[in-house]
Scaffold this motif. Sequence first.
Motif, PDB file in Angstrom:
ATOM      1  N   ALA A 188       5.881   3.490 -16.301  1.00 27.80           N
ATOM      2  CA  ALA A 188       6.558   4.438 -15.416  1.00 27.80           C
ATOM      3  C   ALA A 188       5.568   5.512 -14.980  1.00 27.80           C
ATOM      4  CB  ALA A 188       7.740   5.066 -16.141  1.00 27.80           C
ATOM      5  N   GLY A 189       5.475   5.739 -13.676  1.00 29.88           N
ATOM      6  CA  GLY A 189       4.638   6.800 -13.122  1.00 29.88           C
ATOM      7  C   GLY A 189       5.466   8.061 -13.005  1.00 29.88           C
ATOM      8  N   LEU A 190       4.993   9.139 -13.670  1.00 29.41           N
ATOM      9  CA  LEU A 190       5.804  10.360 -13.729  1.00 29.41           C
ATOM     10  C   LEU A 190       5.076  11.571 -13.163  1.00 29.41           C
ATOM     11  CD1 LEU A 190       7.108   9.695 -17.338  1.00 29.41           C
ATOM     12  CD2 LEU A 190       8.516   9.598 -15.297  1.00 29.41           C
ATOM     13  N   GLY A 191       4.082  11.330 -12.290  1.00 31.65           N
ATOM     14  CA  GLY A 191       3.348  12.433 -11.670  1.00 31.65           C
ATOM     15  C   GLY A 191       2.031  11.942 -11.115  1.00 31.65           C
ATOM     16  N   GLU A 192       1.293  12.853 -10.473  1.00 34.04           N
ATOM     17  CA  GLU A 192       0.049  12.451  -9.825  1.00 34.04           C
ATOM     18  C   GLU A 192      -1.173  12.546 -10.732  1.00 34.04           C
ATOM     19  OE1 GLU A 192      -0.136  13.050  -5.263  1.00 34.04           O
ATOM     20  OE2 GLU A 192       0.728  14.901  -6.076  1.00 34.04           O
ATOM     21  N   GLY A 193      -1.019  13.214 -11.876  1.00 33.39           N
ATOM     22  CA  GLY A 193      -2.153  13.427 -12.770  1.00 33.39           C
ATOM     23  C   GLY A 193      -2.534  12.184 -13.565  1.00 33.39           C
ATOM     24  N   ASP A 214     -13.034   2.579  -1.956  1.00 34.58           N
ATOM     25  CA  ASP A 214     -13.510   3.935  -2.289  1.00 34.58           C
ATOM     26  C   ASP A 214     -12.581   4.629  -3.273  1.00 34.58           C
ATOM     27  OD1 ASP A 214     -15.601   3.572  -0.601  1.00 34.58           O
ATOM     28  OD2 ASP A 214     -14.685   4.620   1.099  1.00 34.58           O
ATOM     29  N   GLN A 215     -11.299   4.444  -3.031  1.00 35.30           N
ATOM     30  CA  GLN A 215     -10.306   5.105  -3.873  1.00 35.30           C
ATOM     31  C   GLN A 215     -10.360   4.608  -5.313  1.00 35.30           C
ATOM     32  OE1 GLN A 215      -6.478   4.690  -2.113  1.00 35.30           O
ATOM     33  NE2 GLN A 215      -5.629   6.219  -3.503  1.00 35.30           N
ATOM     34  N   LEU A 216     -10.557   3.295  -5.461  1.00 37.09           N
ATOM     35  CA  LEU A 216     -10.642   2.740  -6.819  1.00 37.09           C
ATOM     36  C   LEU A 216     -11.927   3.226  -7.499  1.00 37.09           C
ATOM     37  CD1 LEU A 216      -8.869   0.854  -8.626  1.00 37.09           C
ATOM     38  CD2 LEU A 216     -10.592  -0.897  -8.207  1.00 37.09           C
ATOM     39  N   ASN A 231       0.827  -1.208   0.000  1.00 40.61           N
ATOM     40  CA  ASN A 231       0.000   0.000   0.000  1.00 40.61           C
ATOM     41  C   ASN A 231       0.861   1.257   0.000  1.00 40.61           C
ATOM     42  OD1 ASN A 231      -2.285  -1.602   0.155  1.00 40.61           O
ATOM     43  ND2 ASN A 231      -2.198  -1.648   2.400  1.00 40.61           N
ATOM     44  N   GLY A 232       0.375   2.239  -0.714  1.00 38.13           N
ATOM     45  CA  GLY A 232       1.068   3.525  -0.729  1.00 38.13           C
ATOM     46  C   GLY A 232       2.063   3.659  -1.872  1.00 38.13           C
ATOM     47  N   THR A 233       2.289   2.572  -2.598  1.00 33.77           N
ATOM     48  CA  THR A 233       3.266   2.643  -3.694  1.00 33.77           C
ATOM     49  C   THR A 233       2.679   3.334  -4.929  1.00 33.77           C
ATOM     50  OG1 THR A 233       2.619   0.410  -4.355  1.00 33.77           O
ATOM     51  CG2 THR A 233       4.602   0.608  -3.020  1.00 33.77           C
ATOM     52  N   GLY A 234       1.339   3.377  -5.013  1.00 31.54           N
ATOM     53  CA  GLY A 234       0.710   4.023  -6.172  1.00 31.54           C
ATOM     54  C   GLY A 234      -0.046   3.041  -7.056  1.00 31.54           C
ATOM     55  N   LYS A 235      -0.461   1.936  -6.470  1.00 28.73           N
ATOM     56  CA  LYS A 235      -1.169   0.895  -7.224  1.00 28.73           C
ATOM     57  C   LYS A 235      -2.479   1.424  -7.808  1.00 28.73           C
ATOM     58  CE  LYS A 235      -1.396  -2.266  -4.404  1.00 28.73           C
ATOM     59  NZ  LYS A 235      -2.090  -3.094  -3.439  1.00 28.73           N
ATOM     60  N   THR A 236      -3.331   1.982  -6.917  1.00 24.89           N
ATOM     61  CA  THR A 236      -4.643   2.460  -7.363  1.00 24.89           C
ATOM     62  C   THR A 236      -4.497   3.564  -8.409  1.00 24.89           C
ATOM     63  OG1 THR A 236      -5.262   2.104  -5.066  1.00 24.89           O
ATOM     64  CG2 THR A 236      -6.908   3.104  -6.478  1.00 24.89           C
ATOM     65  N   THR A 237      -3.584   4.478  -8.141  1.00 23.47           N
ATOM     66  CA  THR A 237      -3.341   5.584  -9.066  1.00 23.47           C
ATOM     67  C   THR A 237      -2.922   5.061 -10.441  1.00 23.47           C
ATOM     68  OG1 THR A 237      -2.624   6.904  -7.182  1.00 23.47           O
ATOM     69  CG2 THR A 237      -2.029   7.732  -9.354  1.00 23.47           C
ATOM     70  N   SER A 238      -2.026   4.097 -10.462  1.00 23.15           N
ATOM     71  CA  SER A 238      -1.537   3.559 -11.736  1.00 23.15           C
ATOM     72  C   SER A 238      -2.657   2.857 -12.497  1.00 23.15           C
ATOM     73  CB  SER A 238      -0.384   2.574 -11.501  1.00 23.15           C
ATOM     74  OG  SER A 238       0.671   3.219 -10.829  1.00 23.15           O
ATOM     75  N   THR A 278       6.651   3.750  -9.928  1.00 23.76           N
ATOM     76  CA  THR A 278       5.927   5.006  -9.734  1.00 23.76           C
ATOM     77  C   THR A 278       6.817   6.088  -9.123  1.00 23.76           C
ATOM     78  OG1 THR A 278       5.218   4.372  -7.533  1.00 23.76           O
ATOM     79  CG2 THR A 278       3.741   3.804  -9.345  1.00 23.76           C
ATOM     80  N   LYS A 279       6.340   7.303  -9.184  1.00 26.88           N
ATOM     81  CA  LYS A 279       6.950   8.473  -8.530  1.00 26.88           C
ATOM     82  C   LYS A 279       8.375   8.757  -8.996  1.00 26.88           C
ATOM     83  CE  LYS A 279       4.167   7.097  -4.574  1.00 26.88           C
ATOM     84  NZ  LYS A 279       3.988   7.003  -3.127  1.00 26.88           N
ATOM     85  N   LEU A 280       8.651   8.392 -10.240  1.00 26.63           N
ATOM     86  CA  LEU A 280       9.977   8.706 -10.791  1.00 26.63           C
ATOM     87  C   LEU A 280      10.208  10.209 -10.799  1.00 26.63           C
ATOM     88  CD1 LEU A 280      10.471   6.169 -13.702  1.00 26.63           C
ATOM     89  CD2 LEU A 280      12.132   6.672 -11.921  1.00 26.63           C
ATOM     90  N   ASP A 281       9.108  10.962 -10.860  1.00 27.85           N
ATOM     91  CA  ASP A 281       9.213  12.424 -10.821  1.00 27.85           C
ATOM     92  C   ASP A 281       9.665  12.928  -9.454  1.00 27.85           C
ATOM     93  OD1 ASP A 281       6.555  11.302 -10.179  1.00 27.85           O
ATOM     94  OD2 ASP A 281       6.097  13.362  -9.587  1.00 27.85           O
ATOM     95  N   GLY A 282       9.484  12.102  -8.423  1.00 26.59           N
ATOM     96  CA  GLY A 282       9.772  12.570  -7.066  1.00 26.59           C
ATOM     97  C   GLY A 282      11.133  12.146  -6.556  1.00 26.59           C
TER      98      GLY A 282
HETATM   99  P1  GDP Z   1      -1.802   2.471  -3.288  1.00 25.73           P
HETATM  100  O1  GDP Z   1      -2.032   2.430  -1.811  1.00 25.73           O
HETATM  101  O2  GDP Z   1      -0.643   1.622  -3.685  1.00 25.73           O
HETATM  102  O3  GDP Z   1      -3.009   2.198  -4.076  1.00 25.73           O
HETATM  103  O4  GDP Z   1      -1.290   3.960  -3.606  1.00 25.73           O
HETATM  104  P2  GDP Z   1      -2.074   5.213  -4.196  1.00 25.73           P
HETATM  105  O5  GDP Z   1      -2.461   4.952  -5.593  1.00 25.73           O
HETATM  106  O6  GDP Z   1      -3.134   5.600  -3.250  1.00 25.73           O
HETATM  107  O7  GDP Z   1      -0.931   6.318  -4.213  1.00 25.73           O
HETATM  108  C1  GDP Z   1      -0.306   6.782  -3.045  1.00 25.73           C
HETATM  109  C2  GDP Z   1       0.136   8.225  -3.264  1.00 25.73           C
HETATM  110  O8  GDP Z   1       1.148   8.274  -4.251  1.00 25.73           O
HETATM  111  C3  GDP Z   1      -0.965   9.143  -3.746  1.00 25.73           C
HETATM  112  O9  GDP Z   1      -0.870  10.380  -3.069  1.00 25.73           O
HETATM  113  C4  GDP Z   1      -0.657   9.323  -5.239  1.00 25.73           C
HETATM  114  O10 GDP Z   1      -1.087  10.582  -5.743  1.00 25.73           O
HETATM  115  C5  GDP Z   1       0.840   9.230  -5.246  1.00 25.73           C
HETATM  116  N1  GDP Z   1       1.377   8.768  -6.541  1.00 25.73           N
HETATM  117  C6  GDP Z   1       1.074   7.644  -7.226  1.00 25.73           C
HETATM  118  N2  GDP Z   1       1.792   7.559  -8.367  1.00 25.73           N
HETATM  119  C7  GDP Z   1       2.569   8.664  -8.442  1.00 25.73           C
HETATM  120  C8  GDP Z   1       3.565   9.155  -9.378  1.00 25.73           C
HETATM  121  O11 GDP Z   1       3.899   8.569 -10.411  1.00 25.73           O
HETATM  122  N3  GDP Z   1       4.145  10.361  -9.058  1.00 25.73           N
HETATM  123  C9  GDP Z   1       3.826  11.046  -7.927  1.00 25.73           C
HETATM  124  N4  GDP Z   1       4.454  12.196  -7.704  1.00 25.73           N
HETATM  125  N5  GDP Z   1       2.929  10.614  -7.035  1.00 25.73           N
HETATM  126  C10 GDP Z   1       2.298   9.436  -7.269  1.00 25.73           C
END
Ligand code: GDP
Length: 304
Positions: free
Chosen positions: A281-286, A148-150, A112-119, A256-260
């Motif tokens: 590759a995740g390059l931002g939050e959008g 909820d997030q998904l 959790n927190g790695t960006g799974k849902t976002t990706s 993910t978060k290569l931008d960070g």
């Molecule tokens: P999950 O718990 O693995 O599903 O993670 P989330 O999808 O909820 O993402 C956790 C946080 O990482 C959120 O605040 C996202 O906006 C952020 N995030 C996800 N992918 C990226 C990315 O490629 N770049 C940046 N900067 N933030 C990201």
Amino acid sequence: QKKYEKGLEKTRKTFKDRMNELFANFRSVDEDFFEEVEDTLIGADVGFDTSMRIADELRQEVKIKNAKKPAAVQNTIIEKLVDLYEEEGEKEVNELNEQPNGLSVFLFVGVNGTGKTTSIGKLAHQYKQEGKKVLLAAADTFRAGAIDQLIEWGARADVEVVYGNTGSDPASVVFDAMTKAKEEQADVLLIDTAGRLQNKVNLMNELDKIKRVIKREDPNAPHEVLLVVDATTGQNAMNQAKQFKETTDVTGLVLTKLDGTAKGGIVLAIRNELHLPVKLAGLGEGIDDLEVFDPNDFVVGLFK
Ligand code: GDP
């Protein structure tokens, strides 16, 4: 490539600045020079072993080509980095295993927190834009927040989400999703799972059960098991990837978060130490900040 230039800004700054400095003070390709290259690579989290290997190959290559001019040496470095990524016979693996006819099922795993849902949300958006019928499955039933997030990402990408109650059996959600996908002749099904690495046996059983349910409908699915790792965690991302590889058959990575991070070199370290291709590759939050990973664009992006 534009995306990489923006998304890799931090890595590029440290990496490129040091490289530029190195080339600005360039007198000759001597041992000091190669050691500086090694340090710069290690500083970008390329990893010790991988950095040494690159520097060694560079020493040989520079000798063979008799490269003396800075530009020629720099091109050789780029070539070496790309070569190292595209190990022989594995050139095409960075593309997602999409099924041209019928349903593609991609399972997403990772803590959790790695960006799974976002990706998942970003990829759903991309496929939707391509005119494909996309379904999401919320098989992380452990946390109410995850469902909820998904659902939120589903709304953003304008695709349907199959979900159950918190605490319900993840495999039953996947069963419902597979049934719905068949009924509606969906093109893509993206499945979110719980990433509780603390209890590896449970996680392994849960993922096995999910896979069995998928295979009952389609013996060739899932077509990808994508492990999501957070690039900002560096070596920790590497350790997580190692552990997940022991838990289930991973076919590729979403980094993910290569931008960070200023340490985008982790891509090369993971590739060479774990032999897992980075597929996305995740390059931002959008919603648009996800790219199919291209090693050449990535490496060239580091130098631009
Ligand atoms: P999950 O718990 O693995 O599903 O993670 P989330 O999808 O909820 O993402 C956790 C946080 O990482 C959120 O605040 C996202 O906006 C952020 N995030 C996800 N992918 C990226 C990315 O490629 N770049 C940046 N900067 N933030 C990201």
